[in-house]
Scaffold this active site. Structure first.
Site, PDB file in Angstrom:
ATOM      1  N   VAL A   1      -7.795  -0.132   2.716  1.00  0.00           N
ATOM      2  CA  VAL A   1      -6.835   0.812   2.147  1.00  0.00           C
ATOM      3  C   VAL A   1      -5.966   0.093   1.126  1.00  0.00           C
ATOM      4  O   VAL A   1      -5.415  -0.981   1.410  1.00  0.00           O
ATOM      5  CB  VAL A   1      -5.956   1.438   3.250  1.00  0.00           C
ATOM      6  CG1 VAL A   1      -4.896   2.354   2.632  1.00  0.00           C
ATOM      7  CG2 VAL A   1      -6.821   2.204   4.233  1.00  0.00           C
ATOM      8  N   CYS A   2      -5.837   0.669  -0.047  1.00  0.00           N
ATOM      9  CA  CYS A   2      -4.994   0.109  -1.103  1.00  0.00           C
ATOM     10  C   CYS A   2      -3.861   1.098  -1.364  1.00  0.00           C
ATOM     11  O   CYS A   2      -4.064   2.119  -2.025  1.00  0.00           O
ATOM     12  CB  CYS A   2      -5.817  -0.132  -2.365  1.00  0.00           C
ATOM     13  SG  CYS A   2      -4.863  -0.826  -3.728  1.00  0.00           S
ATOM     14  N   ILE A   3      -2.688   0.783  -0.815  1.00  0.00           N
ATOM     15  CA  ILE A   3      -1.529   1.653  -0.959  1.00  0.00           C
ATOM     16  C   ILE A   3      -0.293   0.772  -1.075  1.00  0.00           C
ATOM     17  O   ILE A   3      -0.243  -0.325  -0.492  1.00  0.00           O
ATOM     18  CB  ILE A   3      -1.426   2.631   0.239  1.00  0.00           C
ATOM     19  CG1 ILE A   3      -0.345   3.691  -0.008  1.00  0.00           C
ATOM     20  CG2 ILE A   3      -1.206   1.888   1.534  1.00  0.00           C
ATOM     21  CD1 ILE A   3      -0.323   4.770   1.068  1.00  0.00           C
TER      22      ILE A   3
END
Length: 702
Positions: free
Chosen positions: A624-626
């Site tokens: 996840v890239c957040i």
């Protein structure tokens, strides 16, 4: 003495995940705490304790018999270990490798590891050990190698024989006439041996010869027990002469007795005497004892030189690849330690001048290091950890010589502190023939794995020949008097608080029972003396995660469920996210995991979807890239504001809510999956179809 080769491999297969920490105090001293005005029940009172992180029982490949997963042991990683604590653990079968302390499960492992120690004060040199010292002395004093000495001797004999050949020829004629004379004299001067023996003083040698002449049975034990090892060999030679019918007037009895007298106790050179070199040797050989932890200046200065020797030794002797004996591996294996040099429980009068702790005994030849003994000096003796040397000096048998030097060091320390009287050689592995050499340093004793009592190795060998696992204690009803099984009443230190087990159980019941099992295992192997005085110290980050998990499950968020993957590890969570209503992900049950660092909440966790998912801000492998999962601080590329990134005030709940929001509203300006981002922007129908397939798969996996 290439000892403890198994130590290096034993630590490589240990899980790096920290589970719990233990702090134990053998002799707790009541004190007033200046931090909280208590009697010392707060965590500030841990200054007298050893702190360790427990590991689960695990199996690894055996370095002795090469059995896969055959080696079974229980271990701890110590951030701080006091010397008297470690001595107690060693006397219950524990050893250390760097900061890892472990104990073999003797009745389950493929090659049982028996702790062995030598009584240094009563150590007796064998003939082969004396020869090793003589070879070393000859090399240092005269610069003559053992093989070179034999070569010179043979050449000298060859030249001497040629020069004497002429003389022998001239004497040969005379010998014929003399021989007839000697035969006549021999018959005239023949000695009555029995009469001669009666006139001699009643010495041990005369008693043995008299017994030989008058009896066919062995001499009484009382007489044989008075003999030293060299005198026993003399007795065996006497016995051989009798069986060959050569013990008569023809035997030079005077010579036998003279030789026996030379072997009396006062005529045998001690270990210390034999290890002395000449005043002006041709080679300069010296020893330097340097502290390795905390490292002294001399140790740091010679670190590179020592590693180069270690590297050559491992590659030549053990066949390691160069990558397997790197500088970092060397420091981790033989330089890193958690053994404290100071212990306030030990009075200053019981501390040797060199102090306690971890040391390297360096061997210098003409100003260059050629070998090194890694040792620990403890209140009850010297423990050998490892030994390595420059392979080109293998002809000196430095392994044997180093053990003798370490025994001599133990004896020297015993003159200063009488309690330092044992030399611990590590583990005796009877199932591995090449490791049996440790039994050659006598008198040696093995530790009984059931009663933790010491027994002469001569008594143990027949038992080990019959079974690889053996109980050495002969009393069948004797048990481990120091065993501890009741750990429910232990005081648990959580942060700065002392809580009862029931109070700790409230944080996470299943995790608590896992910890309790680990405590029972540790208490059983460490013994009551340790277990009744140690405190359970928990990582603050683990405690925070357990609190957040408890609160999360008490007040669940719609569409999110979470729990521990393994009840023994608070740092890894399972998460299920239900696709939000009115989104393309609606109806899906997406599995993910959260992995928290030990620095949590200073650093953020990492999140990864296990279920297949198609989203611009989720990489194809599930990462996840957040913004909220990015490390705190300014973005070096300027895409994110610092306020959008992680901060310690965030929680697991805020992370998961942000991910749910991300599913509803992708951010294509900062895409992690470029293909998904392009499809979202240019072909919404294809994107919807791809997501629908992912939703369907999650339902099939349920």
């Amino acid at each position: 003495m290439s000892t403890h080769r198994h130590d290096a491999s034993s630590i490589s297969n240990v899980s790096s995940s920290s589970i719990v920490q233990i702090a134990f105090d053998l002799n707790p001293i009541p004190h007033h705490c200046g931090y909280c005005n208590t009697d010392g029940s707060c965590s500030a009172g841990l200054y007298l304790t050893s702190s360790v992180s427990l590991r689960k029982i695990h199996s690894s490949n055996c370095g002795y018999c090469q059995t896969k997963s055959g080696k079974i042991s229980f271990g701890v990683v110590a951030s701080k270990m006091l010397v008297d604590d470690y001595l107690l653990l060693m006397d219950r079968g524990w050893r250390k490798c760097g900061t890892y302390y472990y104990r073999s499960l003797m009745d389950k492992t493929c090659c049982p590891l028996y702790t062995i120690r030598c009584d240094a004060n009563n150590f007796e040199l064998s003939r082969s050990q004396r020869q090793v010292i003589r070879n070393m002395n000859r090399f240092v004093n005269e610069d003559i190698e053992p093989g070179q000495h034999i070569k010179i001797s043979s050449e000298h004999q060859a030249s001497a024989s040629s020069s004497l050949s002429t003389t022998n020829k001239s004497k040969r004629t005379k010998s014929t006439s003399i021989q007839s004379k000697s035969t006549t004299n021999k018959s005239n001067n023949e000695i009555n041996l029995n009469q001669w023996i009666k006139t001699q003083p009643n010495t041990t040698a005369i008693q043995l010869i008299r017994h030989m002449l008058t009896n066919d049975t062995p001499p009484p034990d009382e007489l044989l027990n008075r003999l030293r090892s060299r005198q026993k060999r003399w007795y065996k030679k006497l016995l051989k002469l009798k069986t060959q019918n050569k013990l008569s007037s023809e035997t030079d009895i005077h010579l036998l007795i003279k030789r026996f007298d030379r072997m009396k106790t006062n005529s045998i050179r001690s270990l210390e005497q034999m290890l002395q070199f000449n005043e002006k040797p041709k080679n300069k050989f010296e020893f330097r004892l340097v502290r390795s932890y905390p490292p002294c200046e001399e140790f740091t200065r010679t670190l590179i030189e020592s590693h180069s020797i270690y590297e050559r030794y491992q590659m030549k002797i053990h066949g390691d690849a160069k990558s397997e004996c790197s500088f970092s591996q060397y420091k981790r294996f033989l330089c890193q330690s958690s053994l404290e040099k100071d212990c306030s429980r030990i009075p200053s009068s019981n501390i040797p001048s060199c102090g306690y702790g971890s040391f390297h005994l360096q061997y210098y030849l003409n100003g260059k290091i050629i070998a090194c003994s890694v040792i620990d000096i403890l209140p009850g003796g010297v423990s050998s950890v490892y030994f390595y040397y420059d392979p080109k000096f293998g002809f000196l048998k430095l392994g044997v010589y180093s053990a003798l030097k370490e025994i001599e060091l133990t004896r020297r320390l015993a003159h200063e502190i009488p309690d330092i009287k044992y030399y611990y050689l590590g583990f005796y592995v009877h199932t591995c023939v090449k490791m049996r050499y440790k039994g050659q340093y006598k008198p040696s004793f093995l530790l009984c794995p059931e009663t933790y009592t010491w027994h002469s190795i001569e008594k143990c060998i027949p038992l080990l020949n019959a079974h690889k696992y053996a109980r050495f204690e002969s009393d069948p009803i004797k048990v481990d008097e120091n065993e501890e099984t009741n750990v429910e009443q232990l005081k648990l230190r959580v942060g700065r608080q002392v809580v009862t087990p029931l109070e700790f159980q409230a944080y996470n019941e299943r995790y608590f029972f896992h910890v309790l099992e680990l405590l029972k295992t540790f208490a059983k192997f460490a013994g009551r003396i340790c277990a009744n005085h140690f405190s359970f110290l928990m990582d603050g980050s683990a405690l925070l995660l357990l609190k957040q998990l408890r609160e999360f499950n008490r007040h669940p968020v719609e569409g999110i469920s979470a729990g521990l993957i393994d009840e023994s590890n608070p740092y890894a969570w399972n998460v299920i996210l239900v696709g939000p209503a009115d989104t393309l992900y609606e109806g899906g049950f997406f599995k993910a995991r959260l992995d928290f660092p030990k620095e949590y909440p200073i650093k953020p966790p990492k999140m990864k979807f296990i279920s297949e998912i198609w989203h611009p801000n989720i990489e194809k492998n599930g990462d996840v890239c957040i913004s909220i999962l990015h490390e705190p601080g300014a973005d070096q590329f300027g895409y994110e504001r610092a306020s959008e990134r992680w901060s310690p005030v965030q929680s697991v709940e805020t992370i998961l809510l942000s991910v749910l929001s991300m599913l509803s509203d992708p951010n294509c300006d900062s895409a992690a999956n470029i293909d998904a981002s392009i499809m979202w922007r240019d072909d919404r129908a294809a994107f919807k179809k791809k997501v629908s397939e992912c939703v369907r798969k999650t339902l099939e996996e349920m």
